[in-house]
Design a protein around this motif. Structure first.
Motif, PDB file in Angstrom:
ATOM      1  N   ASP A  65      47.150  21.644  38.460  1.00 47.05           N
ATOM      2  CA  ASP A  65      46.691  22.851  37.757  1.00 47.05           C
ATOM      3  C   ASP A  65      47.587  23.169  36.568  1.00 47.05           C
ATOM      4  O   ASP A  65      47.113  23.530  35.478  1.00 47.05           O
ATOM      5  CB  ASP A  65      46.660  24.035  38.712  1.00 47.05           C
ATOM      6  N   ASN A  67      49.438  21.041  34.938  1.00 44.87           N
ATOM      7  CA  ASN A  67      49.218  20.024  33.897  1.00 44.87           C
ATOM      8  C   ASN A  67      47.972  20.337  33.081  1.00 44.87           C
ATOM      9  O   ASN A  67      47.960  20.179  31.857  1.00 44.87           O
ATOM     10  CB  ASN A  67      49.109  18.638  34.526  1.00 44.87           C
ATOM     11  N   LYS A  68      46.913  20.778  33.806  1.00 47.59           N
ATOM     12  CA  LYS A  68      45.693  21.166  33.098  1.00 47.59           C
ATOM     13  C   LYS A  68      45.969  22.355  32.176  1.00 47.59           C
ATOM     14  O   LYS A  68      45.510  22.389  31.033  1.00 47.59           O
ATOM     15  CB  LYS A  68      44.587  21.515  34.090  1.00 47.59           C
ATOM     16  N   ALA A  69      46.710  23.324  32.717  1.00 46.18           N
ATOM     17  CA  ALA A  69      47.037  24.499  31.908  1.00 46.18           C
ATOM     18  C   ALA A  69      47.880  24.109  30.706  1.00 46.18           C
ATOM     19  O   ALA A  69      47.671  24.594  29.584  1.00 46.18           O
ATOM     20  CB  ALA A  69      47.766  25.532  32.763  1.00 46.18           C
ATOM     21  N   SER A  71      47.937  21.134  29.246  1.00 43.06           N
ATOM     22  CA  SER A  71      47.069  20.410  28.310  1.00 43.06           C
ATOM     23  C   SER A  71      46.224  21.375  27.495  1.00 43.06           C
ATOM     24  O   SER A  71      46.040  21.201  26.284  1.00 43.06           O
ATOM     25  CB  SER A  71      46.171  19.438  29.083  1.00 43.06           C
ATOM     26  N   SER A  72      45.705  22.418  28.187  1.00 47.44           N
ATOM     27  CA  SER A  72      44.902  23.422  27.484  1.00 47.44           C
ATOM     28  C   SER A  72      45.736  24.152  26.440  1.00 47.44           C
ATOM     29  O   SER A  72      45.298  24.380  25.313  1.00 47.44           O
ATOM     30  CB  SER A  72      44.310  24.411  28.489  1.00 47.44           C
ATOM     31  N   VAL A  73      46.980  24.507  26.853  1.00 49.61           N
ATOM     32  CA  VAL A  73      47.865  25.208  25.916  1.00 49.61           C
ATOM     33  C   VAL A  73      48.212  24.310  24.731  1.00 49.61           C
ATOM     34  O   VAL A  73      48.197  24.740  23.573  1.00 49.61           O
ATOM     35  CB  VAL A  73      49.135  25.680  26.645  1.00 49.61           C
ATOM     36  N   SER A  75      46.427  21.836  23.567  1.00 49.86           N
ATOM     37  CA  SER A  75      45.233  21.700  22.728  1.00 49.86           C
ATOM     38  C   SER A  75      45.061  22.926  21.840  1.00 49.86           C
ATOM     39  O   SER A  75      44.737  22.822  20.653  1.00 49.86           O
ATOM     40  CB  SER A  75      44.001  21.510  23.613  1.00 49.86           C
ATOM     41  N   ARG A  76      45.293  24.098  22.425  1.00 47.03           N
ATOM     42  CA  ARG A  76      45.184  25.331  21.644  1.00 47.03           C
ATOM     43  C   ARG A  76      46.253  25.388  20.567  1.00 47.03           C
ATOM     44  O   ARG A  76      45.995  25.830  19.441  1.00 47.03           O
ATOM     45  CB  ARG A  76      45.312  26.539  22.574  1.00 47.03           C
ATOM     46  N   THR A  79      45.174  23.205  17.810  1.00 46.99           N
ATOM     47  CA  THR A  79      44.122  23.889  17.041  1.00 46.99           C
ATOM     48  C   THR A  79      44.721  24.949  16.127  1.00 46.99           C
ATOM     49  O   THR A  79      44.348  25.068  14.954  1.00 46.99           O
ATOM     50  CB  THR A  79      43.103  24.526  17.988  1.00 46.99           C
TER      51      THR A  79
END
Length: 247
Positions: A65, A67-69, A71-73, A75-76, A79
Motif C-alpha cells: 500500500d 509503495n502504491k501511495a 508511486s502515486s505521490v 506521479s503527482r 505532473t
C-alpha cells in the motif's frame, strides 16, 4: 578385621550408590524440568512465530500500500514538475506575448483612427457631393433641361435634354455611383461616349487629389461629350456620301 572392613566397604558402596541414585534422580528431574521448559518455550516460540508471520504478512501488505501511495505521490510530483516547467516557460514568454498584444493594440488603434479619419472625409465628400448636386440642379434644370434621379445603392442618374438641335426632347443619360472600394463607376450610359473610361479615370484621379468641384466638372464633361456625339451624328446625315446614297 576383614569383616569390619568389608562391612564398611559395603556401607560405602551403598552410600555411593544412593548418591548416584539421588544424583540420577536429580538429573532426571532437572532434565524433565528442562524438557518441560523447552517444550513450553517451543510452544511459545511457535506462537511467536505465528505472530511474527502474521506481522510480516501485515507489514508486506502495508508495504505494498505504501509503495502504491509512494508511486502515486511520485506521479503527482512529476505532473506538478511538468506543470511547473510549463508555467515557467509561459512566464518567460509572457513579456514577448504582452509586447505583441500591445503592438497589435496600437496597430488596431491606428487603424481605427485611420478608418475614422477616412469616414470623416467620406462624410465630407458626401456633403460636398450633395451640395454640388443641388447647385447643378439649380443651375441646369431650366437652361439645360437637366433632371436628376436617385436610386437604391447610391446610384444617381442624370438625364439631359436640349442636346440634339434637331430633336431637343431626346434624352441623353448616364448613371454614376461609388463602389465599396471608393471607385467611381458608370453602370449605365446612353449613348455611350468612346472616351467614357478615360473620363471616369480622370474623375477618380481628381477625387484622390481632393480637387474642388469634381462632380460638376464630370457632369459638364459628360454633357459636352453628348453634345459632340449629337453634332457628329448630324454631320454624318449631311455628309456628301449620305446625300448621294439618299439620291
Amino acid at each position: 578385621m576383614i569383616t569390619n572392613t568389608t562391612f564398611a566397604l559395603n556401607a560405602e558402596i551403598q552410600r555411593f550408590q544412593q548418591e548416584i541414585k539421588d544424583f540420577s534422580s536429580t538429573i532426571t528431574s532437572e532434565a524433565d524440568e528442562t524438557a518441560k521448559s523447552l517444550r513450553s518455550s517451543l510452544s511459545k516460540n511457535k506462537e511467536l512465530k505465528k505472530r511474527l508471520e502474521a506481522k510480516e504478512s501485515e507489514l508486506k501488505f502495508n508495504l505494498v500500500d505504501k509503495n502504491k501511495a509512494i508511486s502515486s505521490v511520485l506521479s503527482r510530483v512529476r505532473t506538478l514538475q511538468a506543470k511547473k516547467q510549463e508555467l515557467e516557460s509561459l512566464m518567460k514568454s509572457l513579456p514577448k506575448e504582452l509586447g505583441n498584444i500591445r503592438a497589435d493594440r496600437r496597430k488596431n488603434l491606428d487603424e481605427i483612427a485611420s478608418y475614422e479619419k477616412e469616414l470623416s472625409l467620406l462624410e465630407e465628400d458626401d456633403t460636398k457631393s450633395s451640395e454640388d448636386i443641388r447647385e447643378l440642379c439649380a443651375m441646369y434644370r431650366d437652361t439645360l433641361g437637366l433632371e436628376i434621379y436617385r436610386f437604391e445603392g447610391g446610384e444617381v442618374q442624370f438625364d439631359f435634354r436640349y442636346i440634339d438641335p434637331e430633336q431637343p426632347e431626346n434624352i441623353f443619360s448616364f448613371r454614376i455611383c461609388v463602389d465599396k472600394n471608393r471607385r467611381y463607376q458608370v453602370p449605365y450610359c446612353q449613348p455611350r461616349p468612346s472616351n467614357l473610361e478615360d473620363l471616369v479615370a480622370e474623375l477618380q484621379s481628381r477625387d484622390k487629389l481632393r480637387s474642388a468641384g469634381i462632380f460638376p466638372w464630370f457632369v459638364q464633361r459628360m454633357r459636352r461629350e453628348f453634345r459632340k456625339m449629337a453634332v457628329e451624328k448630324k454631320d454624318e446625315k449631311t455628309s456628301p456620301a449620305s446625300l448621294s446614297y439618299i439620291a
